[in-house]
Design an enzyme around this catalytic site. Sequence first.
Site, PDB file in Angstrom:
ATOM      1  N   LYS A 112       0.830  -1.219   0.000  1.00 24.96           N
ATOM      2  CA  LYS A 112       0.000   0.000   0.000  1.00 24.96           C
ATOM      3  C   LYS A 112       0.856   1.258   0.000  1.00 24.96           C
ATOM      4  O   LYS A 112       0.462   2.278  -0.550  1.00 24.96           O
ATOM      5  CB  LYS A 112      -0.987  -0.015   1.171  1.00 24.96           C
ATOM      6  N   LYS A 194      -3.814 -10.697  -6.804  1.00 24.36           N
ATOM      7  CA  LYS A 194      -5.103 -11.114  -6.265  1.00 24.36           C
ATOM      8  C   LYS A 194      -6.217 -10.183  -6.749  1.00 24.36           C
ATOM      9  O   LYS A 194      -5.968  -9.022  -7.054  1.00 24.36           O
ATOM     10  CB  LYS A 194      -5.058 -11.179  -4.734  1.00 24.36           C
ATOM     11  N   LYS A 197     -10.785  -5.343  -4.551  1.00 23.99           N
ATOM     12  CA  LYS A 197     -11.930  -4.469  -4.819  1.00 23.99           C
ATOM     13  C   LYS A 197     -11.532  -3.024  -5.067  1.00 23.99           C
ATOM     14  O   LYS A 197     -12.307  -2.258  -5.608  1.00 23.99           O
ATOM     15  CB  LYS A 197     -12.988  -4.600  -3.724  1.00 23.99           C
TER      16      LYS A 197
HETATM   17  P1  ATP Z   1      -8.888  -3.462  -0.513  1.00 25.36           P
HETATM   18  O1  ATP Z   1      -8.685  -3.588  -1.976  1.00 25.36           O
HETATM   19  O2  ATP Z   1      -9.775  -2.325  -0.140  1.00 25.36           O
HETATM   20  O3  ATP Z   1      -7.633  -3.505   0.293  1.00 25.36           O
HETATM   21  P2  ATP Z   1      -9.662  -6.274  -0.341  1.00 25.36           P
HETATM   22  O4  ATP Z   1     -10.372  -6.668  -1.598  1.00 25.36           O
HETATM   23  O5  ATP Z   1      -8.296  -6.796  -0.116  1.00 25.36           O
HETATM   24  O6  ATP Z   1      -9.754  -4.708  -0.116  1.00 25.36           O
HETATM   25  P3  ATP Z   1     -10.633  -6.593   2.381  1.00 25.36           P
HETATM   26  O7  ATP Z   1     -11.791  -5.829   2.857  1.00 25.36           O
HETATM   27  O8  ATP Z   1      -9.322  -6.062   2.780  1.00 25.36           O
HETATM   28  O9  ATP Z   1     -10.650  -6.731   0.806  1.00 25.36           O
HETATM   29  O10 ATP Z   1     -10.785  -8.114   2.769  1.00 25.36           O
HETATM   30  C1  ATP Z   1     -11.913  -8.776   3.258  1.00 25.36           C
HETATM   31  C2  ATP Z   1     -11.658 -10.266   3.271  1.00 25.36           C
HETATM   32  O11 ATP Z   1     -11.583 -10.784   1.939  1.00 25.36           O
HETATM   33  C3  ATP Z   1     -10.330 -10.665   3.931  1.00 25.36           C
HETATM   34  O12 ATP Z   1     -10.529 -11.827   4.716  1.00 25.36           O
HETATM   35  C4  ATP Z   1      -9.434 -10.988   2.773  1.00 25.36           C
HETATM   36  O13 ATP Z   1      -8.443 -11.926   3.118  1.00 25.36           O
HETATM   37  C5  ATP Z   1     -10.413 -11.571   1.775  1.00 25.36           C
HETATM   38  N1  ATP Z   1      -9.960 -11.409   0.391  1.00 25.36           N
HETATM   39  C6  ATP Z   1      -9.649 -10.237  -0.201  1.00 25.36           C
HETATM   40  N2  ATP Z   1      -9.295 -10.438  -1.483  1.00 25.36           N
HETATM   41  C7  ATP Z   1      -9.378 -11.779  -1.707  1.00 25.36           C
HETATM   42  C8  ATP Z   1      -9.140 -12.607  -2.850  1.00 25.36           C
HETATM   43  N3  ATP Z   1      -8.753 -12.109  -3.991  1.00 25.36           N
HETATM   44  N4  ATP Z   1      -9.323 -13.950  -2.722  1.00 25.36           N
HETATM   45  C9  ATP Z   1      -9.726 -14.470  -1.549  1.00 25.36           C
HETATM   46  N5  ATP Z   1      -9.980 -13.736  -0.427  1.00 25.36           N
HETATM   47  C10 ATP Z   1      -9.812 -12.414  -0.504  1.00 25.36           C
END
Ligand code: ATP
Length: 327
Positions: A112, A194, A197
């Site tokens: 980040k 990965k 969002k």
């Molecule tokens: P951001 O992009 O805002 O950092 P993020 O998509 O990584 O967000 P989080 O809100 O940080 O999402 O994560 C919520 C949950 O989803 C966490 O348990 C995280 O491990 C899981 N997660 C996030 N991205 C993935 C993915 N691509 N595959 C599986 N699990 C995921």
Amino acid sequence: MQKTIFSGIQPTAIPTLGNYLGALGNWVSLSKEHRCIYSIVDMHAITVRQDPETLRRRIREVYALVLACGLDHDNTVLYVQSHVPAHAELCWILNNFAMFGELGRMTQFKEKSAKHADNINAGLFTYPVLQTADILLYGAGIVPIGEDQKQHLELARNIAIRFNGVYGDVFTVPEPVIPKMGARIMSLADPSHKMDKSDPNPAGYISMLDDKDTIIQRCKRAVTDSGGEVRYDPAEKPGVSNLMTIYALCTGQELEAVGRAFEGQGYGAFKTAVGEAVDSVLSPVRTKAAGLLEDPDALGALIAGGAERAKAAAAPVLQKVRDVIGL
Ligand code: ATP
Ligand code: LTN
């Protein structure tokens, strides 16, 4: 004694298929048999600049979406993190038990920082300490997460053990639960990263509120290798393997069965089938979320109720911490 389960999701954007398959789906299955506490972690979200109106809307949308996945609001505590001041208080206390060096080694911080080089703030640095406070505040023994959060969980365990070493058994030392399949759903545009969002490129993800046409388009355009064989091989065929994982999880099949079913059919038919399978899983969630968002007062009442229950659940551990450290 039955273990408490805790997890959180940031309201930075509408959750993706990755969030659903890696985390939210698991939240719901665990909630059927355990005491579960889940949080919309808005204080984590502000470690990156957010537009206030969008953030306010997202908090409600993500709350509704998590409920729409099938959580029973009466038997699960679902709440918004900033409604419970105990998180900020425990985070400050735990900052004194988290080491500069270990925080600097966190992969998410490094990633980040690179992404937001103009805003490497102290909140981004101590983000995992707030996460530790979230978990320890409720005495959670189990934390369902995706693969990317494993390092933060290890840190939370270390902080709990360090604190307990000084003051006695105050905290439950938490353990992560990471699904065997789906723990790391990859971007559809770049299967070496990965699915995220906050990805500025929408071609990389499927949002949980996307309509069927969008879902099918995204799957059809997903980056795959130039061969045409539907075979699970994450090293050689990361794009196809990712789609196979998605398909297997959405249809409840084994990966081998998916490979057999699409043998000799080429990528076109397979990608359309993946889109159909994803839509059949997300469409009921979408409908339910829309229903919840249609009635803002009723949703507001659920959110307020969640906050009250979370406050009550957090109070005893925080009191104990204050006592043992002499505040
Ligand atoms: P951001 O992009 O805002 O950092 P993020 O998509 O990584 O967000 P989080 O809100 O940080 O999402 O994560 C919520 C949950 O989803 C966490 O348990 C995280 O491990 C899981 N997660 C996030 N991205 C993935 C993915 N691509 N595959 C599986 N699990 C995921
Ligand atoms: N950092 C997590 C979200 C999160 C979390 C938590 C997950 C905040 N607090 C406590 C599990 C337990 C993420 O998914 N990026």
